[in-house]
Motif scaffolding. Structure first.
Motif, PDB file in Angstrom:
ATOM      1  N   CYS A 100       0.835  -1.204   0.000  1.00 17.09           N
ATOM      2  CA  CYS A 100       0.000   0.000   0.000  1.00 17.09           C
ATOM      3  C   CYS A 100       0.870   1.255   0.000  1.00 17.09           C
ATOM      4  O   CYS A 100       0.603   2.206  -0.743  1.00 17.09           O
ATOM      5  CB  CYS A 100      -0.939  -0.022   1.204  1.00 17.09           C
ATOM      6  SG  CYS A 100      -2.164   1.299   1.201  1.00 17.09           S
ATOM      7  N   ARG A 101       1.906   1.255   0.804  1.00 18.48           N
ATOM      8  CA  ARG A 101       2.798   2.421   0.845  1.00 18.48           C
ATOM      9  C   ARG A 101       3.512   2.613  -0.498  1.00 18.48           C
ATOM     10  O   ARG A 101       3.697   3.742  -0.955  1.00 18.48           O
ATOM     11  CB  ARG A 101       3.793   2.284   1.985  1.00 18.48           C
ATOM     12  CG  ARG A 101       3.111   2.352   3.356  1.00 18.48           C
ATOM     13  CD  ARG A 101       4.085   2.752   4.430  1.00 18.48           C
ATOM     14  NE  ARG A 101       3.573   2.520   5.762  1.00 18.48           N
ATOM     15  CZ  ARG A 101       2.800   3.361   6.442  1.00 18.48           C
ATOM     16  NH1 ARG A 101       2.430   4.489   5.903  1.00 18.48           N
ATOM     17  NH2 ARG A 101       2.403   3.071   7.661  1.00 18.48           N
ATOM     18  N   GLU A 104       1.039   4.098  -2.861  1.00 19.94           N
ATOM     19  CA  GLU A 104       0.873   5.529  -2.584  1.00 19.94           C
ATOM     20  C   GLU A 104       2.002   6.341  -3.216  1.00 19.94           C
ATOM     21  O   GLU A 104       1.764   7.379  -3.842  1.00 19.94           O
ATOM     22  CB  GLU A 104       0.835   5.760  -1.072  1.00 19.94           C
ATOM     23  CG  GLU A 104       0.642   7.210  -0.690  1.00 19.94           C
ATOM     24  CD  GLU A 104       0.640   7.434   0.807  1.00 19.94           C
ATOM     25  OE1 GLU A 104       0.270   8.560   1.211  1.00 19.94           O
ATOM     26  OE2 GLU A 104       0.996   6.526   1.582  1.00 19.94           O
ATOM     27  N   LEU A 117      -5.518   9.797  -3.201  1.00 19.41           N
ATOM     28  CA  LEU A 117      -4.363   9.782  -2.301  1.00 19.41           C
ATOM     29  C   LEU A 117      -4.733   9.773  -0.817  1.00 19.41           C
ATOM     30  O   LEU A 117      -4.144   8.992  -0.060  1.00 19.41           O
ATOM     31  CB  LEU A 117      -3.427  10.946  -2.615  1.00 19.41           C
ATOM     32  CG  LEU A 117      -2.503  10.687  -3.798  1.00 19.41           C
ATOM     33  CD1 LEU A 117      -1.818  11.965  -4.255  1.00 19.41           C
ATOM     34  CD2 LEU A 117      -1.487   9.623  -3.437  1.00 19.41           C
ATOM     35  N   VAL A 120      -5.659   6.136   0.049  1.00 20.62           N
ATOM     36  CA  VAL A 120      -4.535   5.207   0.077  1.00 20.62           C
ATOM     37  C   VAL A 120      -3.651   5.490   1.291  1.00 20.62           C
ATOM     38  O   VAL A 120      -3.170   4.564   1.947  1.00 20.62           O
ATOM     39  CB  VAL A 120      -3.731   5.261  -1.241  1.00 20.62           C
ATOM     40  CG1 VAL A 120      -2.516   4.356  -1.189  1.00 20.62           C
ATOM     41  CG2 VAL A 120      -4.623   4.882  -2.426  1.00 20.62           C
ATOM     42  N   ASN A 121      -3.484   6.764   1.632  1.00 17.83           N
ATOM     43  CA  ASN A 121      -2.690   7.121   2.802  1.00 17.83           C
ATOM     44  C   ASN A 121      -3.306   6.583   4.089  1.00 17.83           C
ATOM     45  O   ASN A 121      -2.621   5.982   4.920  1.00 17.83           O
ATOM     46  CB  ASN A 121      -2.543   8.646   2.878  1.00 17.83           C
ATOM     47  CG  ASN A 121      -1.802   9.069   4.122  1.00 17.83           C
ATOM     48  OD1 ASN A 121      -2.423   9.346   5.143  1.00 17.83           O
ATOM     49  ND2 ASN A 121      -0.493   9.112   4.039  1.00 17.83           N
ATOM     50  N   SER A 124      -3.032   2.707   4.390  1.00 16.51           N
ATOM     51  CA  SER A 124      -1.760   2.148   4.871  1.00 16.51           C
ATOM     52  C   SER A 124      -1.672   2.251   6.389  1.00 16.51           C
ATOM     53  O   SER A 124      -1.198   1.323   7.049  1.00 16.51           O
ATOM     54  CB  SER A 124      -0.562   2.815   4.190  1.00 16.51           C
ATOM     55  OG  SER A 124      -0.456   4.171   4.551  1.00 16.51           O
TER      56      SER A 124
END
Length: 140
Positions: A100-101, A104, A117, A120-121, A124
């Motif tokens: 995931c990171r 991102e 964004l 997704v941030n 994580s």
């Protein structure tokens, strides 16, 4: 070369890296659903649907929208309530978090203003809290 919306692009185009990372993340989330309790299993199903929507947006087949950011923040608070231990990363949920990171970072490189964004941030961070929570539960 490969095509997105009838446009031919080189296989090493950044858009394919973003799509590949999102696909890998979604696949990992499918493997960890059985490792978590029912509320988090349901959350992961919603997250997977949102990731599919995000991928469709990146590929040009729709607009991404989700209301999961606030829900993920509430889940992070729930999962980190009480004693919290930092464990060395191990297990499938931590692999999903690392993917995931990466997704991102690639999304930022592809389109730094993309509306996906924040999702997704927070995802994580949710995966980190979930991995720690599952690890703590398995020790008690």
């Amino acid at each position: 070369e490969s095509s997105i919306k009838s446009e031919r692009l080189r296989k090493d185009a950044l858009v394919f890296d973003v799509l590949g990372d999102l696909d890998e993340l979604n696949s990992w989330l499918g493997t960890v659903r059985d490792d978590v309790s029912e509320p988090d299993r349901a959350r992961l199903l919603g997250v997977q649907a949102a990731l599919m929507s995000l991928s469709a947006d990146i590929a040009g087949y729709g607009a991404f929208a989700t209301d999961l950011v606030a829900a993920l923040e509430r889940d992070i608070d729930r999962l980190t309530d009480g004693p919290f231990f930092l464990c060395p990363p191990a297990g499938r949920i931590h692999v999903a978090r690392a993917v995931c990171r990466r997704a991102e970072r690639r999304l930022v490189a592809f389109r730094p203003d993309h509306p996906g964004l924040p999702f997704v941030n927070r995802l994580s961070d949710y995966l980190y809290a979930l991995a720690e929570h599952v690890s703590k539960e398995s020790r008690t």
